[in-house]
Design an enzyme around this catalytic site. Structure first.
Site, PDB file in Angstrom:
ATOM      1  N   LYS A 107       0.819  -1.209   0.000  1.00 23.33           N
ATOM      2  CA  LYS A 107       0.000   0.000   0.000  1.00 23.33           C
ATOM      3  C   LYS A 107       0.863   1.274   0.000  1.00 23.33           C
ATOM      4  CE  LYS A 107      -4.163  -1.849   0.053  1.00 23.33           C
ATOM      5  NZ  LYS A 107      -4.091  -3.286  -0.183  1.00 23.33           N
TER       6      LYS A 107
HETATM    7  C1  LIG Z   1      -5.469  -4.104   0.566  1.00 24.33           C
HETATM    8  C2  LIG Z   1      -6.924  -3.899   0.570  1.00 24.33           C
HETATM    9  C3  LIG Z   1      -7.736  -4.328   1.623  1.00 24.33           C
HETATM   10  C4  LIG Z   1      -7.264  -5.195   2.752  1.00 24.33           C
HETATM   11  O1  LIG Z   1      -6.113  -4.827   3.353  1.00 24.33           O
HETATM   12  P1  LIG Z   1      -5.149  -5.899   4.087  1.00 24.33           P
HETATM   13  O2  LIG Z   1      -4.360  -4.996   4.968  1.00 24.33           O
HETATM   14  O3  LIG Z   1      -4.310  -6.517   3.015  1.00 24.33           O
HETATM   15  O4  LIG Z   1      -5.985  -6.850   4.820  1.00 24.33           O
HETATM   16  C5  LIG Z   1      -9.084  -4.024   1.597  1.00 24.33           C
HETATM   17  N1  LIG Z   1      -9.615  -3.338   0.579  1.00 24.33           N
HETATM   18  C6  LIG Z   1      -8.877  -2.932  -0.471  1.00 24.33           C
HETATM   19  C7  LIG Z   1      -9.531  -2.146  -1.564  1.00 24.33           C
HETATM   20  C8  LIG Z   1      -7.520  -3.215  -0.523  1.00 24.33           C
HETATM   21  O5  LIG Z   1      -6.808  -2.848  -1.575  1.00 24.33           O
END
Ligand SMILES: *Cc1c(COP(=O)(O)O)cnc(C)c1O
Length: 397
Positions: free
Chosen positions: A186
């Site tokens: 992210k």
């Molecule tokens: C990455 C992501 C999540 C979940 O995040 P994690 O930390 O990997 O559990 C939820 N929604 C979206 C749109 C994402 O890209």
């Protein structure tokens, strides 16, 4: 998008503060922790940055969604409206609580189509969950009007759009609750982590308690705390939170670099006949973590995606056939393949996803190609990439 590209001395220093005391947990051990409260510090800084009154850090973005829903009282049999283009965490977090995901079409914003949302509302609907995919947002104004009219919660999944804004408000802060992920790919990362933001004191207290077994967090003795309601363990560790403090300090620079790189590529692609761009709702500014564009047809989009990799342009995605992000790839959901029996509410209320008409979503997703925007690229590299993308696209159109 990836914050891991800028991992450095600042993150190491923050983690070392924690390693020196050895207090890896966010609660208690006051005397041993040399004054370091990394999770608390990150929460305060993040709430401020997101212009929200409260922030609850948790162990992932997926758990942030579950904690947010639980904190707002969503549970068995409640229907949550979500888009066909998202990440699997959307339906996972909903079904975890025995609630029912209701999948509806997207439009040219690549997020929830407000008309499709309104058509999907039933007496069981409790929440609308727009997902701001690939750095840009849903039409929050239209969705908020629908939620206000039908007395529904608006829960923003801003996991892929941190730093974007709508009507000058940070994405995630516009609805009743907003969720973020700090997983390793992210825009900013803790390794693993997530956050819920809200201006509701009630939801904030519920979230604080729910993510830590229902502990009321009153007093200094965990063993003596009371439990106003059932909870779970979605806590973040001090080590992960420490990384996030350093990453949050870098967010503005990351966003500025993304915007520069995005703009260079976009200006070149705008000169290619046949290429059009994802619509950003009026009043919105994306976080520039991806550049998403449409080709005239599904056939051409598929060919362009292939041509991009043949021209050595890495990190381009054709979501239409990508397992993670579009309903086409979710055979396990469509056939309700679970390890153990699902709640009867889910079994009775869920759509027949193998036979629901998502042709409107198909029409947009089939034509969409997205380019990730990296922050490590030099200006010269981005210019080269833009020209290579142009050549690849023109080889097909
Ligand atoms: C990455 C992501 C999540 C979940 O995040 P994690 O930390 O990997 O559990 C939820 N929604 C979206 C749109 C994402 O890209």
């Amino acid at each position: 998008m990836p914050g891991f590209e800028v991992f450095g001395a600042e993150e190491r220093k923050q983690v070392n503060d924690v390693l020196q005391s050895g207090v890896l947990m966010r609660y208690g051990f006051d005397g041993m922790r040399n004054g370091h409260w990394k999770a608390k510090q990150f929460e305060t800084a993040f709430a401020q940055k997101m212009q929200s009154q409260h922030c609850q850090l948790v162990s992932s973005g997926t758990s942030a969604l579950t904690v947010a829903l639980a904190a707002a009282g969503v549970g068995a049999g409640d229907e949550v409206i979500m888009p066909t283009f998202t990440f699997v965490a959307s339906f996972e977090s909903i079904m975890m609580l025995g609630a029912v995901p209701v999948l509806v079409d997207i439009d040219d914003t690549l997020t929830l189509d407000p008309k499709a949302v309104e058509a999907a509302i039933t007496p069981n609907t409790k929440c609308v969950m727009p997902v701001h995919m690939c750095g840009s947002m849903a039409d929050l104004k239209a969705l908020k009007a629908i939620c206000d009219k039908h007395n529904l919660l608006l829960l923003e999944d801003a996991c892929q759009a941190i730093g974007g804004t709508f009507e000058r408000k940070p994405l995630g802060s516009y609805g009743d609750l907003g969720c973020f992920s700090f997983d390793f790919v992210k825009t900013i990362t803790c390794g693993e982590g997530g956050a819920v933001i809200t201006n509701s004191k009630k939801y904030a207290v519920n979230a604080d308690q729910y993510q830590d077994h229902g502990h009321d967090h009153v007093g200094n003795d965990r063993g003596a705390e009371t439990h106003p309601h059932l909870g779970y363990n979605f806590r973040i560790s001090e080590l992960n939170a420490a990384v996030g403090i350093a990453q949050l300090d870098k967010l503005d620079r990351i966003l500025a670099t993304q915007k520069r790189n995005y703009t260079i590529i976009r200006e070149v692609l705008e000169t290619v006949k046949g290429v059009t761009f994802r619509r950003v709702p009026e009043g919105g500014e994306e976080n520039y973590s991806f550049l998403s564009f449409f080709l005239p047809s599904q056939e051409e989009a598929k060919k362009v995606h292939k041509a991009l990799s043949e021209h050595n342009v890495e990190a381009c995605f054709y979501w239409y056939t990508n397992n993670w992000h579009y309903i086409n790839g979710w055979e396990h959901l469509r056939n309700l393949r679970s390890l153990a029996p699902l709640s009867s509410e889910i079994k009775n209320q869920i759509q027949d996803l193998n036979h629901t008409d998502f042709s409107k979503s198909d029409a947009w997703m089939g034509r969409t190609v997205s380019s990730l925007i990296k922050i490590g690229w030099t200006e010269a590299e981005v210019k080269q990439r833009a020209e290579a993308m142009k050549r690849a696209i023109q080889s097909v159109l």
